[in-house]
Motif scaffolding. Structure first.
Motif, PDB file in Angstrom:
ATOM      1  N   ALA A 324     -10.290  11.140  -0.731  1.00 16.64           N
ATOM      2  CA  ALA A 324      -9.052  10.545  -1.235  1.00 16.64           C
ATOM      3  C   ALA A 324      -9.187   9.040  -1.129  1.00 16.64           C
ATOM      4  O   ALA A 324      -9.792   8.526  -0.189  1.00 16.64           O
ATOM      5  CB  ALA A 324      -7.849  11.021  -0.423  1.00 16.64           C
ATOM      6  N   SER A 325      -8.648   8.315  -2.100  1.00 12.31           N
ATOM      7  CA  SER A 325      -8.791   6.866  -2.118  1.00 12.31           C
ATOM      8  C   SER A 325      -7.442   6.199  -2.257  1.00 12.31           C
ATOM      9  O   SER A 325      -6.490   6.774  -2.766  1.00 12.31           O
ATOM     10  CB  SER A 325      -9.700   6.437  -3.278  1.00 12.31           C
ATOM     11  N   SER A 326      -7.372   4.956  -1.803  1.00 12.01           N
ATOM     12  CA  SER A 326      -6.138   4.165  -1.919  1.00 12.01           C
ATOM     13  C   SER A 326      -6.411   2.886  -2.688  1.00 12.01           C
ATOM     14  O   SER A 326      -5.935   1.825  -2.346  1.00 12.01           O
ATOM     15  CB  SER A 326      -5.570   3.844  -0.535  1.00 12.01           C
ATOM     16  N   ASP A 327      -7.208   2.994  -3.733  1.00 12.89           N
ATOM     17  CA  ASP A 327      -7.553   1.814  -4.507  1.00 12.89           C
ATOM     18  C   ASP A 327      -6.368   1.273  -5.307  1.00 12.89           C
ATOM     19  O   ASP A 327      -6.284   0.094  -5.587  1.00 12.89           O
ATOM     20  CB  ASP A 327      -8.683   2.153  -5.499  1.00 12.89           C
ATOM     21  N   GLN A 328      -5.470   2.160  -5.743  1.00  8.10           N
ATOM     22  CA  GLN A 328      -4.409   1.741  -6.630  1.00  8.10           C
ATOM     23  C   GLN A 328      -3.432   0.819  -5.914  1.00  8.10           C
ATOM     24  O   GLN A 328      -3.105   0.995  -4.766  1.00  8.10           O
ATOM     25  CB  GLN A 328      -3.643   2.978  -7.149  1.00  8.10           C
ATOM     26  N   GLU A 329      -2.983  -0.186  -6.690  1.00  7.14           N
ATOM     27  CA  GLU A 329      -2.000  -1.105  -6.123  1.00  7.14           C
ATOM     28  C   GLU A 329      -0.710  -0.347  -5.821  1.00  7.14           C
ATOM     29  O   GLU A 329      -0.271   0.505  -6.586  1.00  7.14           O
ATOM     30  CB  GLU A 329      -1.697  -2.243  -7.128  1.00  7.14           C
ATOM     31  N   GLY A 330      -0.107  -0.701  -4.711  1.00  4.65           N
ATOM     32  CA  GLY A 330       1.162  -0.090  -4.353  1.00  4.65           C
ATOM     33  C   GLY A 330       1.028   1.314  -3.837  1.00  4.65           C
ATOM     34  O   GLY A 330       2.013   1.997  -3.649  1.00  4.65           O
ATOM     35  N   ASP A 331      -0.222   1.755  -3.597  1.00  2.00           N
ATOM     36  CA  ASP A 331      -0.407   3.131  -3.158  1.00  2.00           C
ATOM     37  C   ASP A 331      -0.638   3.223  -1.662  1.00  2.00           C
ATOM     38  O   ASP A 331      -0.919   4.274  -1.133  1.00  2.00           O
ATOM     39  CB  ASP A 331      -1.605   3.747  -3.906  1.00  2.00           C
ATOM     40  N   ASP A 332      -0.543   2.077  -0.966  1.00  2.00           N
ATOM     41  CA  ASP A 332      -0.797   2.052   0.468  1.00  2.00           C
ATOM     42  C   ASP A 332       0.474   2.399   1.222  1.00  2.00           C
ATOM     43  O   ASP A 332       1.094   1.578   1.871  1.00  2.00           O
ATOM     44  CB  ASP A 332      -1.294   0.657   0.917  1.00  2.00           C
ATOM     45  N   GLU A 333       0.863   3.632   1.144  1.00  2.00           N
ATOM     46  CA  GLU A 333       2.119   4.060   1.766  1.00  2.00           C
ATOM     47  C   GLU A 333       1.828   4.847   3.018  1.00  2.00           C
ATOM     48  O   GLU A 333       1.094   5.815   2.994  1.00  2.00           O
ATOM     49  CB  GLU A 333       2.933   4.902   0.795  1.00  2.00           C
ATOM     50  N   THR A 334       2.387   4.390   4.112  1.00  4.68           N
ATOM     51  CA  THR A 334       2.172   5.082   5.369  1.00  4.68           C
ATOM     52  C   THR A 334       3.043   6.312   5.432  1.00  4.68           C
ATOM     53  O   THR A 334       4.022   6.452   4.714  1.00  4.68           O
ATOM     54  CB  THR A 334       2.518   4.161   6.569  1.00  4.68           C
ATOM     55  N   GLU A 335       2.698   7.184   6.347  1.00  2.00           N
ATOM     56  CA  GLU A 335       3.459   8.422   6.528  1.00  2.00           C
ATOM     57  C   GLU A 335       4.885   8.129   6.950  1.00  2.00           C
ATOM     58  O   GLU A 335       5.796   8.885   6.695  1.00  2.00           O
ATOM     59  CB  GLU A 335       2.754   9.281   7.564  1.00  2.00           C
ATOM     60  N   GLU A 336       5.075   6.961   7.582  1.00  2.00           N
ATOM     61  CA  GLU A 336       6.393   6.614   8.059  1.00  2.00           C
ATOM     62  C   GLU A 336       7.304   6.104   6.955  1.00  2.00           C
ATOM     63  O   GLU A 336       8.475   5.852   7.163  1.00  2.00           O
ATOM     64  CB  GLU A 336       6.281   5.529   9.153  1.00  2.00           C
ATOM     65  N   GLY A 337       6.771   5.881   5.744  1.00  2.00           N
ATOM     66  CA  GLY A 337       7.642   5.519   4.645  1.00  2.00           C
ATOM     67  C   GLY A 337       7.602   4.059   4.245  1.00  2.00           C
ATOM     68  O   GLY A 337       8.228   3.662   3.285  1.00  2.00           O
ATOM     69  N   GLY A 338       6.869   3.180   4.959  1.00  2.00           N
ATOM     70  CA  GLY A 338       6.767   1.786   4.575  1.00  2.00           C
ATOM     71  C   GLY A 338       5.684   1.595   3.535  1.00  2.00           C
ATOM     72  O   GLY A 338       4.632   2.204   3.611  1.00  2.00           O
ATOM     73  N   GLU A 339       5.926   0.735   2.545  1.00  2.67           N
ATOM     74  CA  GLU A 339       4.955   0.497   1.491  1.00  2.67           C
ATOM     75  C   GLU A 339       4.402  -0.909   1.644  1.00  2.67           C
ATOM     76  O   GLU A 339       5.142  -1.893   1.596  1.00  2.67           O
ATOM     77  CB  GLU A 339       5.606   0.668   0.113  1.00  2.67           C
ATOM     78  N   LEU A 340       3.087  -1.042   1.863  1.00  5.87           N
ATOM     79  CA  LEU A 340       2.426  -2.322   2.011  1.00  5.87           C
ATOM     80  C   LEU A 340       1.420  -2.472   0.887  1.00  5.87           C
ATOM     81  O   LEU A 340       0.519  -1.651   0.752  1.00  5.87           O
ATOM     82  CB  LEU A 340       1.721  -2.406   3.376  1.00  5.87           C
ATOM     83  N   TRP A 341       1.578  -3.520   0.052  1.00  3.40           N
ATOM     84  CA  TRP A 341       0.638  -3.691  -1.036  1.00  3.40           C
ATOM     85  C   TRP A 341       0.488  -5.166  -1.373  1.00  3.40           C
ATOM     86  O   TRP A 341       1.353  -5.993  -1.101  1.00  3.40           O
ATOM     87  CB  TRP A 341       1.062  -2.885  -2.265  1.00  3.40           C
ATOM     88  N   LEU A 342      -0.663  -5.492  -1.959  1.00  2.25           N
ATOM     89  CA  LEU A 342      -1.017  -6.861  -2.323  1.00  2.25           C
ATOM     90  C   LEU A 342      -0.479  -7.177  -3.709  1.00  2.25           C
ATOM     91  O   LEU A 342      -0.681  -6.423  -4.658  1.00  2.25           O
ATOM     92  CB  LEU A 342      -2.535  -7.025  -2.297  1.00  2.25           C
ATOM     93  N   LYS A 343       0.176  -8.320  -3.856  1.00  3.66           N
ATOM     94  CA  LYS A 343       0.705  -8.718  -5.152  1.00  3.66           C
ATOM     95  C   LYS A 343      -0.449  -9.092  -6.078  1.00  3.66           C
ATOM     96  O   LYS A 343      -1.340  -9.868  -5.709  1.00  3.66           O
ATOM     97  CB  LYS A 343       1.659  -9.897  -4.999  1.00  3.66           C
TER      98      LYS A 343
END
Length: 621
Positions: A324-343
């Motif tokens: 599984a990969s997290s290359d897509q922008e805005g796809d770095d979502e933790t299990e806790e529900g916070g979304e961290l992504w690079l503009k």
């Protein structure tokens, strides 16, 4: 609780001239007149009568003053072993459901029911008390203390700052600078470690940034995805758990402060945390171990096979691996529900992360100095208001991150607030866990759980063995539940009162033997990290696998032998000797040295940099 001594506060509007006592079951327990202390409001006096014991199914407590009964109340009595049920039920339910929040809530609700003597009406009243009494007072204690809310505010501010420096590219700029150091297999692994150390302030930010940034570099150098996931995982939770500034520190201080308050130990939570750091054997030795692996280019067990497959065959993943990969922008979502992504398209500058972090560290140091008293650093930190310093630091860190972003035109104010809120959401889940852990701690105190454990274990377990046993217990619970936060929240409120009571029974409850208390705190934190580090259901383990692009089970399978090795060294060379009084400055260096020697003499060289690192003859697959 039947047969377990308890204490009762007695208040009077005036200083009593006649003896005041509690009578129960034909026994009389007097409060000496000279033990009455003036109330804070100055309207009367309070005394505490200790070592009251009741037996049977119900007991009548009578307050006697001057030979006359002034008040009388009937209270239910429960068996001592029932006081263990709330915490045990929280653990068992978490094991079965893999859900920590419902498990902790049910544990608190069950304990609240017990305070009503397990009566049928008590089910309803206990459920209401779960929110109205225990959870509400966990955030706003009756004594008006601000400490719990200070921890909550700091942690939310810290999460918000991370959200800003993640989206404005500051954290990624640091990553790019470190990645430029990578020119061969060994330097690439060291650079990956270095990046992990640089992003020390957040487990999730660490895992997401390091894995996604270094994956193309490690692929080019034919380093297996399993190795990348291991390095990412080993510099995330182990580092954040011992950092003096991180998303963990507020949570840890909250648990320590609440548990220490139950035993009356006169030392600040921040000072105890700092004193406990040398006893965090597993996180510290795990960091030494992963750096040694990278520096020596040696591996053993399943990791050695994975590394030779990548170096010799060019397959960075197993042929049948599920990646599984997290290359897509805005796809770095933790299990806790916070979304961290690079503009996208933002100009990345490392100063946008370095300056807010520097402001955090400097503000905490200044805050401790300003609020502390004494002539030595130990005295200043021990008396300082650590929570107040953290709140100041969180506020200034967020303002610095937001101000830098706004001045440079990287994001408009609306987007800065949105990124702050996304970062805040990434730590909201752990604040819920912490609140429930505080509630469970208050429940354990009301049910006299520690007193019961002491009555059962006091003559069978020496305090010196307890740190090692607690490491094993917290490691097992954390591994099964998949969260270090939940494990710390369940065990810390039980372990600290228990170890202190055992120390009192052994006549060693003093500053000279405080190292046992520090070791207990450190070992619960360390054991929780070990379980979180290895558990296949741990969020950080999953995120490390995803960000590294590794098969999740392959990551767990290759990492566990290393974690077991470090854990065994931490117990045998670190915790057991320390419990018997060997100073940490002897046991910790010896454990670290043993870890390095294991890598050197057990590990085997994967391949030479001359053969694989520089040549790069064929691309990795």
């Amino acid at each position: 609780m039947g047969g377990i001594p308890f204490e009762q506060d007695v208040k009077s509007n005036i200083r009593p001239q006649e003896p005041v006592a509690i009578e129960v079951g034909g026994e009389r327990y007097e409060a000496a007149p000279d033990t009455f202390e003036a109330n804070e409001d100055g309207l009367g006096f309070t005394s505490t009568i200790k070592d009251i014991t009741a037996t049977g199914e119900n007991a009548t407590l009578a307050l006697v003053a001057g030979g006359q009964t002034s008040q009388e109340a009937e209270v239910p009595i429960i068996w001592g072993w029932l006081s263990l049920i709330p915490a045990l039920s929280a653990i068992i339910i978490a094991l079965v459901t893999r859900q920590v929040v419902p498990s902790l809530f049910l544990g608190v609700a069950l304990g609240a029911w017990m305070t009503y003597g397990l009566s049928l009406p008590g089910i309803w009243y206990g459920l209401l008390d779960t929110i109205q009494v225990y959870i509400l007072e966990a955030l706003v204690p009756p004594d008006g203390s601000k400490s719990h809310m200070q921890v909550v505010v700091f942690t939310l501010m810290m999460g918000g700052m991370i959200g800003i420096i993640y989206r404005n590219g500051g954290a990624h700029a640091i990553a790019d600078r470190i990645a430029s150091f990578a020119s061969n297999r060994r330097r690439t692994q060291l650079a990956t470690n270095g990046l992990g150390f640089a992003i020390f302030f957040s487990t999730y930010a660490n895992s997401l940034i390091v894995g996604n940034t270094m994956r193309p570099v490690t692929d080019r150098m034919r380093i297996s995805r399993e190795k990348l996931a291991y390095i990412v995982d080993s510099t995330a939770a182990p580092l954040a758990s011992i950092a003096i500034i991180s998303t963990w520190i507020g949570y840890q201080l909250g648990l320590i402060e609440d548990s220490i308050g139950a035993i009356g130990f006169q030392e600040s939570a921040y000072s105890i945390f700092l004193n406990a750091l040398p006893y965090n054997f597993y996180p510290i030795v795990a960091l030494v171990f992963v750096v040694s692996i990278a520096a020596m280019g040696r591996d053993f067990g399943p990791m050695l096979k994975a590394e030779r497959r990548a170096a010799e065959e060019g397959h960075v993943t197993r042929q049948a691996a599920k990646v599984a990969s997290s290359d897509q922008e805005g796809d770095d979502e933790t299990e806790e529900g916070g979304e961290l992504w690079l503009k996208e398209g933002v100009t990345q500058r490392s100063i946008n992360a370095l300056l807010p972090i520097a402001v955090l560290i400097v503000t905490v140091a200044a805050g401790l100095y300003v609020t502390g008293e004494g002539d030595t650093i130990r005295e200043i930190i021990g008396s300082a208001e650590g929570n107040k310093a953290l709140v100041w630091a969180g506020l200034l860190g967020v303002l610095t991150a937001g101000g830098l972003t706004l001045v440079q035109g990287l994001m408009p104010m609306k987007e800065i607030v949105a990124s702050w809120f996304d970062g805040l959401k990434s730590v909201l889940f752990v604040m819920i866990i912490l609140t429930l852990a505080w509630s469970l701690s208050a429940m354990a105190e009301d049910l006299h759980t520690a007193a019961y454990l002491v009555s059962v274990l006091g003559d069978t377990i020496a305090p010196q063995y307890l740190p090692a046993l607690l490491f094993l217990l917290s490691a097992a619970v954390s591994f099964a539940v998949g969260t270090s936060w939940g494990t710390m929240g369940i065990l810390m409120p039980l372990a600290i009162p228990l170890i202190w009571s055992l120390m009192e029974n052994g006549g060693i409850a003093d500053q000279e033997h405080a190292y046992i208390l520090y070791a207990t705190v450190g070992t619960i934190l360390a054991g929780s990290v070990w379980g979180d580090h290895c558990s296949p259901i741990s969020d950080t383990t999953v995120i490390s696998s995803v960000s590294a692009g590794s098969d999740h089970i392959d990551h767990v399978r290759t990492q566990i032998p290393y974690a077991l090795t470090v854990g065994a060294l931490s117990i045998a060379i670190g915790l057991v000797p320390t419990g018997f009084g060997v100073p940490w400055w002897i046991t910790l260096p010896l454990t670290m040295l043993a870890a390095v020697l294991v890598v050197r003499f057990v590990g085997s060289v994967v391949t030479s940099d001359e053969a694989q690192g520089e040549a790069q003859a064929q691309p990795a697959e």
